[in-house]
Scaffold this motif. Structure first.
Motif, PDB file in Angstrom:
ATOM      1  N   VAL A 142       0.855  -1.202   0.000  1.00 16.34           N
ATOM      2  CA  VAL A 142       0.000   0.000   0.000  1.00 16.34           C
ATOM      3  C   VAL A 142       0.886   1.246   0.000  1.00 16.34           C
ATOM      4  O   VAL A 142       0.629   2.221  -0.715  1.00 16.34           O
ATOM      5  N   SER A 143       1.958   1.195   0.774  1.00 15.03           N
ATOM      6  CA  SER A 143       2.888   2.326   0.857  1.00 15.03           C
ATOM      7  C   SER A 143       3.448   2.661  -0.522  1.00 15.03           C
ATOM      8  O   SER A 143       3.409   3.808  -0.968  1.00 15.03           O
ATOM      9  N   LEU A 144       3.946   1.638  -1.232  1.00 13.58           N
ATOM     10  CA  LEU A 144       4.578   1.872  -2.535  1.00 13.58           C
ATOM     11  C   LEU A 144       3.555   2.346  -3.561  1.00 13.58           C
ATOM     12  O   LEU A 144       3.836   3.217  -4.381  1.00 13.58           O
ATOM     13  N   ASN A 149       5.290   7.546  -8.527  1.00 14.26           N
ATOM     14  CA  ASN A 149       6.624   7.633  -9.149  1.00 14.26           C
ATOM     15  C   ASN A 149       7.490   8.761  -8.622  1.00 14.26           C
ATOM     16  O   ASN A 149       8.701   8.751  -8.803  1.00 14.26           O
ATOM     17  N   LYS A 150       6.876   9.777  -7.982  1.00 18.23           N
ATOM     18  CA  LYS A 150       7.653  10.935  -7.521  1.00 18.23           C
ATOM     19  C   LYS A 150       8.243  10.628  -6.152  1.00 18.23           C
ATOM     20  O   LYS A 150       7.563  10.718  -5.125  1.00 18.23           O
ATOM     21  N   LYS A 156      13.135   6.224  -2.549  1.00 20.42           N
ATOM     22  CA  LYS A 156      13.586   5.406  -3.694  1.00 20.42           C
ATOM     23  C   LYS A 156      14.244   4.091  -3.279  1.00 20.42           C
ATOM     24  O   LYS A 156      14.631   3.296  -4.133  1.00 20.42           O
ATOM     25  N   GLU A 157      14.419   3.872  -1.968  1.00 24.05           N
ATOM     26  CA  GLU A 157      15.057   2.626  -1.506  1.00 24.05           C
ATOM     27  C   GLU A 157      14.266   1.387  -1.961  1.00 24.05           C
ATOM     28  O   GLU A 157      13.098   1.488  -2.327  1.00 24.05           O
TER      29      GLU A 157
END
Ligand code: TMP
Length: 207
Positions: A142-144, A149-150, A156-157
């Motif tokens: 859910v987090s991702l 994309n920003k 970005k890890e």
């Protein structure tokens, strides 16, 4: 005048803690409980510059310990300029992230020594601990999805980093049961807010 109450929100990226912290800040002021809303990193003038360094992309290698020291430097500015002075004036402080983020991100996710981080957290905070911590918990998927994309340097890890992060936060909450409330961040915003208000009114602000 009595001491203000110190309320912290924690969680992985996209959990909704910033929204809930703002909602609580507005609510408390609307019922006459003077409160400020602040955040880490970036809760002071100097902290904003440190935040910029921490979250911007760079073509240099960013050493994990340098990252840790910058978060702790930001925190020490914050404690002396914002958190302590307000609590001493009897003003409630609502803070978006605090020492537990350092344990989760730089410790459990990045892999730095947990005891080193605990020591630096103690030094940076001058022993100022929150009265309550709301951990807004959501699954990594859910987090991702919410991030899209920003992304900044830390967002970005890898997926594994974010998985270690969530596990780390849940472990910290488990080890500090008297302080932490784990809130299901997949529920509706209004439902989450009701839950938070109930806890704050019945357990934290007793008068
Ligand atoms: P934010 O997105 O909640 O404003 O937080 C900024 C980023 O900094 C977020 O990716 C979490 C990260 N962070 C750490 O890695 N360590 C810390 O100690 C804190 C306070 C934040």
């Amino acid at each position: 005048m009595g001491k203000g109450v110190f309320i912290v929100f924690e969680g992985i990226e996209g959990a909704g803690k910033t929204t809930q912290a703002k909602n609580l800040y507005e609510y408390l002021n609307s019922i006459g409980k003077k409160s400020i809303l602040t955040r880490e990193p970036g809760g002071t003038k100097t902290g904003k510059k440190i935040r910029e360094i921490l979250l911007s992309d760079t073509d240099e290698m960013f050493p994990p310990k340098a990252e840790l020291f910058l978060y702790e430097a930001d925190r020490n500015f914050h404690i002396h300029n914002v958190i302590k002075p307000n609590l001493e004036k009897g003003i409630n402080v609502i803070c978006d992230r605090y020492i537990y983020s350092t344990l989760a991100y730089q410790g459990y996710a990045r892999g730095l020594d947990i005891n080193l981080i605990k020591t630096l957290n103690d030094i940076a905070t001058d022993g100022v601990f929150p009265d309550v911590v709301f951990l807004i918990d959501i699954p990594v998927e859910v987090s991702l999805q919410r991030l899209g994309n920003k992304k900044d340097r830390i967002e970005k890890e890898s997926i594994d980093f974010h998985k270690r992060l969530r596990k780390g936060f849940l472990k910290i909450a488990e080890e500090n049961k008297e302080l932490f409330y784990i809130i299901d961040g997949t529920k509706k915003e209004e439902e989450i807010f009701e839950e938070i208000i109930y806890i704050v009114k019945t357990k934290i602000l007793k008068d």
